[in-house]
Design a protein around this motif. Structure first.
Motif, PDB file in Angstrom:
ATOM      1  N   LEU A   1      -4.796  -2.149 -12.251  1.00  0.00           N
ATOM      2  CA  LEU A   1      -4.537  -0.613 -10.501  1.00  0.00           C
ATOM      3  C   LEU A   1      -6.511   0.124 -11.065  1.00  0.00           C
ATOM      4  N   PRO A   2      -7.112   0.175 -10.183  1.00  0.00           N
ATOM      5  CA  PRO A   2      -8.692   1.187 -10.993  1.00  0.00           C
ATOM      6  C   PRO A   2      -8.043   1.767 -11.973  1.00  0.00           C
ATOM      7  N   GLY A   3      -9.519   2.178 -13.524  1.00  0.00           N
ATOM      8  CA  GLY A   3      -9.373   2.761 -13.952  1.00  0.00           C
ATOM      9  C   GLY A   3      -9.475   4.264 -14.408  1.00  0.00           C
ATOM     10  N   ASN A   4     -10.124   4.092 -12.917  1.00  0.00           N
ATOM     11  CA  ASN A   4     -10.194   5.910 -12.480  1.00  0.00           C
ATOM     12  C   ASN A   4      -8.879   6.789 -11.874  1.00  0.00           C
ATOM     13  N   LEU A   5      -7.781   5.983 -12.373  1.00  0.00           N
ATOM     14  CA  LEU A   5      -6.847   6.659 -11.010  1.00  0.00           C
ATOM     15  C   LEU A   5      -6.078   7.462 -12.049  1.00  0.00           C
ATOM     16  N   PRO A   6      -6.063   8.592 -12.248  1.00  0.00           N
ATOM     17  CA  PRO A   6      -5.803   9.460 -12.665  1.00  0.00           C
ATOM     18  C   PRO A   6      -4.663   9.931 -13.193  1.00  0.00           C
TER      19      PRO A   6
ATOM     20  N   TYR B   1      -4.304   4.937  -3.609  1.00  0.00           N
ATOM     21  CA  TYR B   1      -4.355   3.911  -4.574  1.00  0.00           C
ATOM     22  C   TYR B   1      -5.240   3.102  -4.267  1.00  0.00           C
ATOM     23  N   ALA B   2      -4.605   1.848  -2.933  1.00  0.00           N
ATOM     24  CA  ALA B   2      -4.043   1.217  -1.856  1.00  0.00           C
ATOM     25  C   ALA B   2      -4.856   1.325  -1.448  1.00  0.00           C
ATOM     26  N   ALA B   3      -5.632   0.446  -0.816  1.00  0.00           N
ATOM     27  CA  ALA B   3      -6.294   0.573   1.066  1.00  0.00           C
ATOM     28  C   ALA B   3      -5.086   0.522   1.800  1.00  0.00           C
ATOM     29  N   SER B   4      -5.181   1.130   2.915  1.00  0.00           N
ATOM     30  CA  SER B   4      -4.752   0.927   4.161  1.00  0.00           C
ATOM     31  C   SER B   4      -4.759   0.702   5.207  1.00  0.00           C
TER      32      SER B   4
END
Length: 326
Positions: free
Chosen positions: A189-194, A285-288
């Motif tokens: 998952l994208p690394g910029n997710l806190p 965190y994911a496309a809707s």
């Protein structure tokens, strides 16, 4: 009885049938909570690797269970740093209990137990407008906790058509190769997710195939892969309705047509297993888009996420997070 005279909390005793009955009676008039937390569901939740009664305080008197708060271990990455937290949920007081006293005792005890077991904090989901949402500021102020409401999310929902010719079917358990894919895509998952949930192999196996009502469906197209997970529950409707709750939206590197096909396969599997309604929290965190393209619509239900740390980390508002809503 009043909450001021209630006994001190102790560890939950594993009396799942009584807990299920107390939850059902206590939440019977809560329009925001239509799900039935059955004995089977509760036993399954505590079969999660690392789950322990010692992390879930309860209050008992001579008549039985008066209050309960579940605490489930989760490992997350917060702003790049791995840490362990407790997901607290299912706060319940018996209908004979008056006022917030038992809830405050349970929440205080949960924090103490979590600290004593080496956890760094806790996360709480509150449905907008319900009692817990109103009490959270009180809890954190009384306990002088470092707590912030870090995000809010809506649920996307959709009706599912009944099977035209229902028949007895058998369903394969999730294969090891799909669990491998689940762990791979969750770690990508994208690394910029806190805030990102981290998985061990036993936890992934529980999520994908061992929990009650587990559904995990994968799809591959042109070398691109994705996987969705969720589980079945019963809703407290008349007649009782089976609901599928989508959890992990791991689209991977699928193209839009592949995402649509993956979701179609997942929904068909859920329908074949009796689901007539689908619900999915959209956590950012994911496309809707695949959901709305498939007929999902925003519901009026909104959840607020409160994050508490006592290890020096600073909770702050985020645009998205990857964690289960239980």
């Amino acid at each position: 009885m009043t909450d001021s005279s209630s006994p001190a909390p102790c560890a939950f005793r594993g009396d799942f049938a009584e807990l299920a009955a107390v939850i059902q009676r206590s939440w019977a008039n809560n329009s925001n909570q239509p799900l039935l937390y059955s004995e089977t569901f509760l036993r399954s939740a505590f079969a999660y690797p690392g789950a322990s009664f010692s992390l879930s305080p309860a209050v008992y008197d001579e008549t039985g269970l008066l209050g309960f708060l579940a605490g489930f271990p989760r490992t997350i990455r917060w702003n790049g740093e791995p840490t362990r937290i407790i997901l607290n949920t299912l706060l319940t007081a018996a209908t004979t209990v008056k006022g917030p006293g038992v809830a405050i005792k349970l929440w205080t005890d949960m924090v103490e137990r979590s600290r004593d077991h080496g956890y760094s904090g806790t996360i709480t989901y509150c449905v907008e407008g319900d009692g817990m949402d109103r009490m959270m500021p009180l809890f954190t102020r009384l306990l002088k906790l470092n707590t912030a409401r870090i995000c809010s999310a809506q649920f996307f929902v959709r009706l599912l058509p009944p099977e035209s010719s229902p028949q007895v079917q058998t369903f394969d358990r999730c294969a090891d190769i799909d669990i491998d894919l689940f762990m791979e895509l969750a770690s990508d998952l994208p690394g910029n997710l806190p805030l990102v949930r981290l998985w061990t192999r036993p936890e992934a196996e529980w999520q994908c195939r061992d929990r009650a009502g587990a559904i995990a469906v994968s799809h591959e197209s042109g070398g691109r892969r994705g996987i969705l997970t969720g589980y079945l529950m019963q809703a407290s409707s008349v007649p009782v309705t089976t609901v599928v709750l989508l959890e992990d939206l791991l689209w991977g590197d699928l193209e839009p047509t592949g995402c649509a096909e993956l979701l179609k396969k997942f929904m068909q599997t859920a329908t074949d297993r009796g689901a007539r309604f689908a619900s999915c929290p959209v956590l950012g965190y994911a496309a809707s888009d695949p959901l709305t393209d498939a007929g999902f619509r925003r519901s009026r239900r909104v959840i607020h996420t409160y994050l508490t740390f006592w290890n020096g980390f600073q909770p702050e508002q985020v645009l998205g997070l990857y964690l289960d809503v239980l």
